[in-house]
Scaffold this active site. Structure first.
Site, PDB file in Angstrom:
ATOM      1  N   SER A 105       0.811  -1.213   0.000  1.00  0.00           N
ATOM      2  CA  SER A 105       0.000   0.000   0.000  1.00  0.00           C
ATOM      3  C   SER A 105       0.850   1.271   0.000  1.00  0.00           C
ATOM      4  CB  SER A 105      -0.911   0.016   1.232  1.00  0.00           C
ATOM      5  OG  SER A 105      -1.591   1.250   1.299  1.00  0.00           O
ATOM      6  N   THR A 158      -9.228  -1.818   2.317  1.00  0.00           N
ATOM      7  CA  THR A 158      -8.728  -2.392   1.081  1.00  0.00           C
ATOM      8  C   THR A 158      -9.070  -3.878   0.999  1.00  0.00           C
ATOM      9  OG1 THR A 158      -6.829  -2.450  -0.419  1.00  0.00           O
ATOM     10  CG2 THR A 158      -6.385  -2.932   1.904  1.00  0.00           C
ATOM     11  N   LYS A 161     -13.448  -5.020   1.532  1.00  0.00           N
ATOM     12  CA  LYS A 161     -14.345  -3.961   1.062  1.00  0.00           C
ATOM     13  C   LYS A 161     -15.818  -4.362   1.073  1.00  0.00           C
ATOM     14  CE  LYS A 161     -11.025  -1.494  -1.735  1.00  0.00           C
ATOM     15  NZ  LYS A 161     -10.867  -0.659  -2.911  1.00  0.00           N
ATOM     16  N   ASN A 170     -15.026   1.531   0.936  1.00  0.00           N
ATOM     17  CA  ASN A 170     -13.586   1.746   1.004  1.00  0.00           C
ATOM     18  C   ASN A 170     -13.200   2.835   2.001  1.00  0.00           C
ATOM     19  OD1 ASN A 170     -14.332   3.979  -0.495  1.00  0.00           O
ATOM     20  ND2 ASN A 170     -12.966   3.553  -2.207  1.00  0.00           N
TER      21      ASN A 170
END
Length: 101
Positions: free
Chosen positions: A14, A61, A65, A86
């Site tokens: 990420s 994420t 979700k 999200n």
């Protein structure tokens, strides 16, 4: 200090931590912090919230979700229509509302 973060199963890939850290610096936001919170399973979300009562909001994420929707107090109409959340916002009463941006 307002606390925000990202939940998901694997978060090493990420860019969110760097993005929000830089955003807070660039915009001179000194009362906010962003962290990564890996969760091995979405069933851990309620205990996560209990141990982090000061969280103001979360990004969500993959793979959570869709499954996080069942743990929220409210889901925005757009997120409901899309079938995925999200972003989670916590209000002053700890009510958790899910959105899809």
């Amino acid at each position: 200090m307002r606390k925000y973060g990202l939940i998901g199963r694997v978060l090493e890939h990420s860019f969110s931590l760097d993005f929000f850290t830089q955003k807070f610096q660039n915009e001179n936001i000194t009362d906010a912090d962003y962290q990564l919170f890996p969760l091995k399973g979405i069933s851990l979300f309620p205990s996560f919230i209990e141990t982090h009562p000061d969280i103001s909001g979360l990004n969500v994420t993959i793979p959570y979700k869709k499954s996080i929707m069942y743990f929220l107090d409210e889901v925005d109409a757009i997120a409901e229509a899309v079938g995925a959340v999200n972003v989670v916002k916590f209000d002053e009463n700890r009510k958790a509302t899910g959105y899809n941006t």
